[in-house]
Scaffold this active site. Structure first.
Site, PDB file in Angstrom:
ATOM      1  N   LYS A   1       9.724   5.230   7.382  1.00 31.39           N
ATOM      2  CA  LYS A   1      10.090   4.004   6.666  1.00 31.39           C
ATOM      3  C   LYS A   1      11.286   4.337   5.775  1.00 31.39           C
ATOM      4  CE  LYS A   1       5.409   2.078   5.964  1.00 31.39           C
ATOM      5  NZ  LYS A   1       4.216   2.241   5.098  1.00 31.39           N
TER       6      LYS A   1
ATOM      7  N   ASP B   1       1.599   8.559   6.945  1.00 27.28           N
ATOM      8  CA  ASP B   1       2.477   7.534   6.344  1.00 27.28           C
ATOM      9  C   ASP B   1       2.546   7.816   4.841  1.00 27.28           C
ATOM     10  OD1 ASP B   1       3.788   5.315   5.376  1.00 27.28           O
ATOM     11  OD2 ASP B   1       2.144   3.926   5.734  1.00 27.28           O
TER      12      ASP B   1
ATOM     13  N   GLU C   1       1.233  -9.363   7.157  1.00 23.31           N
ATOM     14  CA  GLU C   1       2.168  -8.918   8.194  1.00 23.31           C
ATOM     15  C   GLU C   1       2.158  -9.807   9.429  1.00 23.31           C
ATOM     16  OE1 GLU C   1       1.868  -4.735   9.041  1.00 23.31           O
ATOM     17  OE2 GLU C   1       2.711  -4.211   7.080  1.00 23.31           O
TER      18      GLU C   1
ATOM     19  N   GLU D   1      -3.485   6.096  11.803  1.00 22.07           N
ATOM     20  CA  GLU D   1      -2.552   6.392  10.707  1.00 22.07           C
ATOM     21  C   GLU D   1      -3.305   6.498   9.385  1.00 22.07           C
ATOM     22  OE1 GLU D   1       0.617   3.521  10.663  1.00 22.07           O
ATOM     23  OE2 GLU D   1       0.926   3.734   8.512  1.00 22.07           O
TER      24      GLU D   1
ATOM     25  N   SER E   1       0.874  -1.185   0.000  1.00 21.76           N
ATOM     26  CA  SER E   1       0.000   0.000   0.000  1.00 21.76           C
ATOM     27  C   SER E   1       0.908   1.231   0.000  1.00 21.76           C
ATOM     28  CB  SER E   1      -0.939  -0.014   1.209  1.00 21.76           C
ATOM     29  OG  SER E   1      -0.245   0.202   2.411  1.00 21.76           O
TER      30      SER E   1
ATOM     31  N   GLN F   1      -6.450  -1.478   7.305  1.00 25.15           N
ATOM     32  CA  GLN F   1      -5.298  -2.327   6.978  1.00 25.15           C
ATOM     33  C   GLN F   1      -4.644  -2.962   8.215  1.00 25.15           C
ATOM     34  OE1 GLN F   1      -2.476  -1.065   3.728  1.00 25.15           O
ATOM     35  NE2 GLN F   1      -1.089  -0.871   5.448  1.00 25.15           N
ATOM     36  N   GLU F   2      -4.608  -2.210   9.326  1.00 28.31           N
ATOM     37  CA  GLU F   2      -3.900  -2.716  10.506  1.00 28.31           C
ATOM     38  C   GLU F   2      -4.674  -2.405  11.779  1.00 28.31           C
ATOM     39  OE1 GLU F   2       0.115  -1.149  10.341  1.00 28.31           O
ATOM     40  OE2 GLU F   2       0.258  -1.637   8.210  1.00 28.31           O
TER      41      GLU F   2
ATOM     42  N   ASP G   1      -3.981   1.489  11.340  1.00 32.95           N
ATOM     43  CA  ASP G   1      -3.562   2.113  10.092  1.00 32.95           C
ATOM     44  C   ASP G   1      -4.730   1.926   9.137  1.00 32.95           C
ATOM     45  OD1 ASP G   1      -2.463   3.097   7.830  1.00 32.95           O
ATOM     46  OD2 ASP G   1      -0.825   1.638   7.669  1.00 32.95           O
TER      47      ASP G   1
ATOM     48  N   HIS H   1       8.629  -1.177   9.582  1.00 34.31           N
ATOM     49  CA  HIS H   1       8.945  -2.167   8.549  1.00 34.31           C
ATOM     50  C   HIS H   1       8.047  -1.924   7.343  1.00 34.31           C
ATOM     51  CE1 HIS H   1       5.416  -5.060   9.664  1.00 34.31           C
ATOM     52  NE2 HIS H   1       5.055  -3.795   9.672  1.00 34.31           N
ATOM     53  N   ARG H   2       8.058  -2.836   6.344  1.00 32.78           N
ATOM     54  CA  ARG H   2       7.087  -2.807   5.248  1.00 32.78           C
ATOM     55  C   ARG H   2       6.343  -4.137   5.236  1.00 32.78           C
ATOM     56  NH1 ARG H   2       7.358   1.913   1.895  1.00 32.78           N
ATOM     57  NH2 ARG H   2       5.212   1.241   1.542  1.00 32.78           N
ATOM     58  N   SER H   3       5.265  -4.179   4.460  1.00 31.10           N
ATOM     59  CA  SER H   3       4.476  -5.420   4.438  1.00 31.10           C
ATOM     60  C   SER H   3       5.228  -6.557   3.753  1.00 31.10           C
ATOM     61  CB  SER H   3       3.128  -5.184   3.781  1.00 31.10           C
ATOM     62  OG  SER H   3       3.288  -4.658   2.482  1.00 31.10           O
TER      63      SER H   3
ATOM     64  N   HIS I   1      -3.550  -5.984   2.619  1.00 33.62           N
ATOM     65  CA  HIS I   1      -2.686  -7.031   3.182  1.00 33.62           C
ATOM     66  C   HIS I   1      -3.450  -8.312   3.475  1.00 33.62           C
ATOM     67  CE1 HIS I   1       0.219  -3.673   4.726  1.00 33.62           C
ATOM     68  NE2 HIS I   1       0.299  -3.860   3.424  1.00 33.62           N
TER      69      HIS I   1
ATOM     70  N   LYS J   1       6.567  -0.147  14.322  1.00 29.66           N
ATOM     71  CA  LYS J   1       5.629  -1.085  13.702  1.00 29.66           C
ATOM     72  C   LYS J   1       6.463  -2.207  13.096  1.00 29.66           C
ATOM     73  CE  LYS J   1       2.900   0.841  10.683  1.00 29.66           C
ATOM     74  NZ  LYS J   1       1.682   0.987   9.860  1.00 29.66           N
TER      75      LYS J   1
END
Ligand code: PGA
Ligand code: ZN
Length: 403
Positions: free
Chosen positions: A327, A302, A201, A275, A40, A157-158, A233, A355-357, A149, A378
């Site tokens: 990031k 983000d 994730e 986020e 994303s 998303q999170e 997020d 981090h990233r996915s 994700h 994260k």
């Protein structure tokens, strides 16, 4: 330092997608780094160089070719000097010529080499470089994954449990909560029951028919464990309907209606941060929500800020957010990621390193978050070894810092 030899290759990330791994050699020293990759992504991010077939062979060739050749001709006094050189060598505003993935791989490995040369742990070298006070970040543990994700089984998303305190106790709390949720979900999620699906994730990815249900579960976990709270997020770029509205659970919401949803959630549940509540260029919507939630809940940029000091500065002028996700691969060098942290702290805002996915076993982000004394990190859910590596590294750092 003279870097005599550079190797690079393509390795698979957690989604099986190719990504760049770099190894640098200087005399007796050598250091390796691999680069994560987002799904994303914000359109203002530095450009990850991908071949037409999705591979990273061109990026790898840029490392072993032009970058290796140019670096071999020089002697660098610091990791910062090397980053400055790489940025100038690329000579584009978004690192699209050599690739942000190529440049960041070299940049991280070089930071490791310079830390080795100085004989200090990586987090300490980063703290000295960034002139920050190191410290343990809050753990943002992504216990339920949704959005892109997890094929939108959950709308946002999170769904994150924020765990405060020393890493060892925060992680113990996170493990207990994660296990409990995993045991509960089969009997309460929609669908067939049995195995709970997992997202990209390493968090669970159940399906529910209301927006509130995941928050009721998170709030129950938060009530059981002191020093915990809820974060999401929304990754609202991915919720856009192609016009100016957003779609959640098949219903369309105007920006002000989505704002009301956040407001109601924050009133009802113990929220710590939200986020990307709106899409990446919706500055005025960010401003309105930040004003409405001031003192109650952080609003984090983000895709909105993309670890870019200029975009963070613009957000500051607008008063659009109160926290920034950091990031390194959104900007493409350790140097500029540190500058993004500086811009964040100058604004009086919280920095949350991420981090990233698409991840690898590289744990740089743990040292980075600890080194800059970030508000949070994260690093995903606890159901994937590439995520656990980051938490394990934070535990190691806790011990190193006590020595
Ligand atoms: P990404 O997701 O790595 O797929 O961009 C992480 C995030 O949005 O924070
Ligand atoms: Zn995000």
């Amino acid at each position: 330092m003279k870097i005599e030899r550079i190797e690079a290759k393509s390795i698979p990330d957690t989604r099986g997608k190719p990504t760049v791994e770099v190894t640098l050699h200087a005399g007796e020293l050598s250091a390796r780094a691999s680069v994560p990759s987002g799904k994303s992504t914000g359109s203002h991010e530095a450009k990850e160089l991908r071949d037409a077939d999705g591979g990273v062979e061109t990026a790898v060739a840029n490392v072993t070719g032009e970058i290796a050749r140019e670096i071999a001709l020089r002697d660098f006094a610091s990791a910062d000097e090397l980053d400055t050189f790489l940025i100038a060598l690329d000579n584009t505003p978004d690192k699209s010529r050599l690739g942000a993935n190529a440049i960041l791989g070299v940049s991280i490995a070089a930071q490791r080499l310079f830390a080795q040369q100085a004989g200090v742990p990586l987090w300490k070298a980063i703290a000295e470089r960034a002139k920050t006070t190191p410290g343990a970040p809050r753990l943002y543990v992504n216990v339920m994954n949704g959005g892109v994700h997890a094929d939108f089984r959950l709308p946002f998303q999170e769904y994150i449990l924020v765990c405060e305190g020393k890493t060892s106790s925060a992680l113990a709390t996170a493990r207990a909560a994660f296990e409990k949720l995993g045991a509960e979900l089969p009997s309460i999620m929609l669908g067939t029951g049995g195995d709970v699906p997992m997202g990209d994730e390493g968090g669970y990815s159940p399906t529910f028919d209301t927006l509130e249900k995941p928050f009721e579960l998170l709030a129950a976990l938060a009530a059981e464990h002191s020093g915990t709270s809820i974060a999401i997020d929304a990754a609202a770029n991915e919720l856009r309907d192609g016009k100016s509205n957003y779609i959640l659970l098949k219903k369309t919401y105007a920006p002000n209606e989505l704002g009301m949803i956040y407001h109601t959630l924050v009133e009802r549940f113990p929220f710590h941060s939200i986020e990307d509540p709106f899409s990446e260029d919706a500055t005025q919507d960010f401003v309105r929500l930040t004003d409405a939630l001031r003192g109650k809940c952080l609003v984090v940029g983000d895709d909105f800020t993309v670890t870019n000091p200029e975009r963070i500065e613009a957000a500051r002028e607008a008063g659009a957010i109160t926290a920034v996700l950091i990031k390194p691969n959104q900007i493409g060098s350790v140097k500029e990621a540190i500058e993004a942290v500086e811009a964040t702290h100058d604004a009086g805002w919280a920095a949350i390193c991420s981090h990233r996915s698409g991840e690898t076993m590289d744990t740089f982000i743990a040292d980075f978050a600890y080194g800059v004394g970030a508000h949070g990190i994260k690093a995903g859910g606890l159901g994937q070894k590439q995520r656990l590596e980051k938490y394990e590294r934070l535990l190691e750092i806790e011990k190193e810092a006590e020595r």
